[in-house]
Design a protein around this motif. Sequence first.
Motif, PDB file in Angstrom:
ATOM      1  N   PHE A   1       0.834  -1.195   0.000  1.00 53.57           N
ATOM      2  CA  PHE A   1       0.000   0.000   0.000  1.00 53.57           C
ATOM      3  C   PHE A   1       0.876   1.255   0.000  1.00 53.57           C
ATOM      4  O   PHE A   1       0.675   2.173  -0.788  1.00 53.57           O
ATOM      5  CB  PHE A   1      -0.918  -0.013   1.226  1.00 53.57           C
TER       6      PHE A   1
ATOM      7  N   PRO B   1      -5.550   8.928   6.941  1.00 54.96           N
ATOM      8  CA  PRO B   1      -6.875   8.416   6.576  1.00 54.96           C
ATOM      9  C   PRO B   1      -7.726   7.985   7.755  1.00 54.96           C
ATOM     10  O   PRO B   1      -8.888   8.328   7.840  1.00 54.96           O
ATOM     11  CB  PRO B   1      -6.551   7.218   5.683  1.00 54.96           C
TER      12      PRO B   1
ATOM     13  N   ILE C   1      -9.183  11.078   9.395  1.00 54.11           N
ATOM     14  CA  ILE C   1      -9.980  12.023   8.635  1.00 54.11           C
ATOM     15  C   ILE C   1     -11.298  11.399   8.197  1.00 54.11           C
ATOM     16  O   ILE C   1     -12.265  12.085   7.938  1.00 54.11           O
ATOM     17  CB  ILE C   1      -9.134  12.598   7.495  1.00 54.11           C
ATOM     18  N   VAL C   2     -11.341  10.096   8.163  1.00 56.31           N
ATOM     19  CA  VAL C   2     -12.627   9.457   7.904  1.00 56.31           C
ATOM     20  C   VAL C   2     -13.630   9.879   8.978  1.00 56.31           C
ATOM     21  O   VAL C   2     -14.785  10.124   8.703  1.00 56.31           O
ATOM     22  CB  VAL C   2     -12.464   7.928   7.876  1.00 56.31           C
TER      23      VAL C   2
ATOM     24  N   MET D   1      -4.531   2.722   7.117  1.00 57.96           N
ATOM     25  CA  MET D   1      -5.728   2.812   7.922  1.00 57.96           C
ATOM     26  C   MET D   1      -5.412   2.230   9.313  1.00 57.96           C
ATOM     27  O   MET D   1      -4.518   1.393   9.459  1.00 57.96           O
ATOM     28  CB  MET D   1      -6.852   1.991   7.312  1.00 57.96           C
TER      29      MET D   1
END
Lengths: 620, 620
Positions: B226, B464, B467-468, B511
């Motif tokens: 990733f 991420p 901020i999700v 994540m």
Amino acid sequence: MYGFMGKILRVDLSHKSIKEEPLPEKEARNYLGGNGLATWYLFNELPKGIDPLGPDNKIIYMSGPLTGTMSPSSGRFSAVTKSPLTGLWGSANSGGRWGLDLKKSGYDGLIIEGVSTDPVYLVIDDGECSLIDAQHLWGLNVRETTRLIKEEHGSKFNVSCIGVAGEKLVKYAAVMNDVHRALGRCGFGAVMGSKNLKGIAVKGSQKIRVADKQAFGEAAKQARNFISESLLKMTLEVYGTDMVLDLVNVKGGLPTRNWQLGSCDYAENINGPAINESILTGRKACFACPIACGRLTEVKSGKYKCKGEGPEYETVGAFGPMCDISNLEAIAFANNLCNDYGLDTISTGSTIAFAMECYEKGILTTENLDGIKLDFGNEDAMIEMVHKIAHRDGVGDLLSQGTKAVSAKLGQNSQHFAMHVKGLELPAYDCRATKMTGLGFATANRGGDHITAYIQGPTYMDIPFLIVEESMLEDPAVENPEETKVVKDLEDALTVFDAVGACKFMGMALMAEDIVAIIAGATGWEFDVDEFRKGGERIYNLARCFNVREGARRIDDTLPTRLTQEPLRDGPAEGLVVDLEPLLDAYYQYRGWDQNTGIPKAEKLNEVGLAAIVNQLGVE
Amino acid sequence: MYGFMGKILRVDLSHKSIKEEPLPEKEARNYLGGNGLATWYLFNELPKGIDPLGPDNKIIYMSGPLTGTMSPSSGRFSAVTKSPLTGLWGSANSGGRWGLDLKKSGYDGLIIEGVSTDPVYLVIDDGECSLIDAQHLWGLNVRETTRLIKEEHGSKFNVSCIGVAGEKLVKYAAVMNDVHRALGRCGFGAVMGSKNLKGIAVKGSQKIRVADKQAFGEAAKQARNFISESLLKMTLEVYGTDMVLDLVNVKGGLPTRNWQLGSCDYAENINGPAINESILTGRKACFACPIACGRLTEVKSGKYKCKGEGPEYETVGAFGPMCDISNLEAIAFANNLCNDYGLDTISTGSTIAFAMECYEKGILTTENLDGIKLDFGNEDAMIEMVHKIAHRDGVGDLLSQGTKAVSAKLGQNSQHFAMHVKGLELPAYDCRATKMTGLGFATANRGGDHITAYIQGPTYMDIPFLIVEESMLEDPAVENPEETKVVKDLEDALTVFDAVGACKFMGMALMAEDIVAIIAGATGWEFDVDEFRKGGERIYNLARCFNVREGARRIDDTLPTRLTQEPLRDGPAEGLVVDLEPLLDAYYQYRGWDQNTGIPKAEKLNEVGLAAIVNQLGVE
């Protein structure tokens, strides 16, 4: 119907008839809008084998349910046609504000058919539509055409039009909107020119209604904030798309001297920072876009004095390293010429680079080239060629046919380095440095294209919702057949972005869940991630079926032999070629397409809701 | 115990005793390792009010359960101490390979206590430990010290050591490892110097065992892939951390002339691309890192001839715009000097910039400055100051105390522009252009720091998993109290990265689920996202309690008045100040800390498992 205006405008140029039709609701649900719904029309209305530049071809403009809403980066619209460059499914997508203005004028889409006897342009004034004589505009380029139409009808009109290149039927002519935005690829400008249609001016004040204001607003706001805070935005805003140039060059994937080399030693003259330091005067966003990757630029003096927008990375790649040109001002000048003539910069630059190699190898000589010494690196010759191509003047007439046709004419010894797939010239990513990009080029429905799968060369942009599932980037020397599923997944997912009217850059920052929530909020559809993927796959297969009906088979899913047989000569990917066939084997398996023919199997078509086509194509 | 070696080495320099202790398993589970577990030791072993440079202070080195594993970017280790610069919790974290080599020598951590009568260095040879006379090394800088220790013991030893600055007790001296990597901030070099400890050489061959090889391997591989495919990697690899300079400058948040301005007009001379074009000779990764943000650089000729690693963005910011210096070669030279002397580049450059403004305003004169004209932009004077600070020569003795102490000595009219928080000099993000960065500076436990909350100025890197949930970046002119929860969440989350031995850059690409799977696979713990967040909050509160015990209160969570009272004079954030107090109000509420005192409430401490501290601190 929420997210849609509910009406399609059909314009028959042969009979000068304009009529409204209701949006087919069931099909809008199945094909989502934009590229998807437009392809449904194209598949159903275009008989097999018609001439792309004849009266039977159509141009179908279509916005999507997000176009013009407050969903971020949703100022986009699509168009499809049968491409004169590939003879297959032609597709393009553009930003700016034109798509929004079309939609606000009351129509989700336009179907342009027939041929006008005299030059005309179409005016859509908030639901009032008329065809107007365009004799006075014929022979003018994009800026002047846009200026005159606005002068005539009012500055609030937004114009989509062709320049001289489209009128002259240059096979890779573009249709421009907002002056500097393009339906660039596949020759839409030539199709419009063949119809004697100079342009389409739109203005509108109608409201776009969304189904669930609150849910939509929240999902859109969250997505907007997410993008606003993303590294993608930060870098694209500061450096523009040309930020990619360094990333590609450092991996040895920057096509140089018509793909003879994979890197250049003058990247710092033409990269994103170089634009910032020399010609940038401002940054510009499409409608509702928090990113603002657009560049306002100006060369203030000298022989390349010009002012406009761009160049984007692909333009720099094509007029820069492909032609071995390191002068950013010359590149910016060529870019501005193309925008004004209405020419696709990728195909134009790439075709000139091909001609340069033909000249280097003696296949073309100064005699064939109207006396021009078309050496690599010769800026003035390159710019002279742009003029000649737009006007189909002298050798420009030959080059206006595109690399594939030129190479067919020049004979077999030029075909090895004719850098196109299915007739569409390749964008600036040498796939010997990144195999999945090569597979993406080979399989894209519109021909050699980078934004169908958006596996952008060695950069391999991260699309979170896919990479969470599939994450297999390996050493470029090793080709991993399993990785081909990423190409399929990206093709399907990004097809949805075109269909709903959103920018593909959104797909690099958002999760599937995020975009799904926006679509559901706008349309009121029950729409989940599974629907998202299935919808993309449905549209993708429909476009494939269009091509299959036209005769496209596995043998057309290929790459120039330079990429499959000639090892790259320099850089980190030195010595590599693309071993395409094993990748295709694996890809077809993921696709559910026949290994020998490349035709979608009946089982797959049934699965994605295209059962009606099974009999039509006679597939098994 | 999986992920850990199970042993801590305690070195009492006063008594020249070295002994092993078992790793406290329960505390390792609670505080995860690294910074977390080290802070638990520090809190429990350091009485309130001790002198940071006296015999009662300790340096606690600690790796984490991921350090040295194949988890990506996991070559990191932490250290804590009582900082001589802030008088509070001092913490630093470093990359390279040293942390891995310590762990492979058999120890998760080291507790250094007491004071040696004579200079010594510690050698840990695969579990065999000894203190060795360092008289011959005293007075040498980092490169030479490292070279001599390797010459003596073998090239496989990896050295963490101080240079002249640490020996001389410069308050912001660093401890260097792998020659160019630093425990940079908070003055660890001075503490080590005060103990007469020159360095620590480690070598090891022991295996790090993970609990579930397959699950760990898969999670680590997925994360690695990733990151390999992320835009973060692409840009950091190509441009290094200095890629941030343009992003910050364009937002008007690049501190220039000691924060008198928020932008400079010579960014193109000192940005990431400029490094690439002028001094870059190669790129370098820490252990197991797919990113490789490290720069190998060389100035090949001229008076600033030098060779080494860096400069990083923060170093460019401090020696560049803060001092109004546009010459990249001078900046690289200053960077190399600092690495060799063992000096924190941020505090060094920032303190010199402060002195430059004092000179500009007549608060310091050439008489105070040993005859040097310390004008902004004077490269040679800046470099002369680095030498003087390292040796505490002349005015360097004053400046070696750090901005806060210098300003206290020079009097009130210099305090407005003494750019520190709690005594730690501020990194290069003008928070008038980005309010949450200001809150992060004000609240960070180690003082004015950007990587505690990593709300990196106007760039606001995207993390991420946070901020999700929280996505509220607004117009910089509008301060949104709700956004302060992002600061809290980031502080907690990033604390975990330091604790487990992973690079915070990972947190910008992964994540929470991804990192949690890696930690669970390595340790065998049942570890989920909730644990992840709670663990970070526990450690964060423990460090806060250390500071509270030392007397820190809300009044210390502040910013220089230049940022809260003097509107920014230029750029997109022109006219703005940071209105800090409403943000603090909101932040304390999210934190569960008392609004008046800033002390964690008993309820919060109980909730995060710090009940034992409630009585100790006497909180309500």
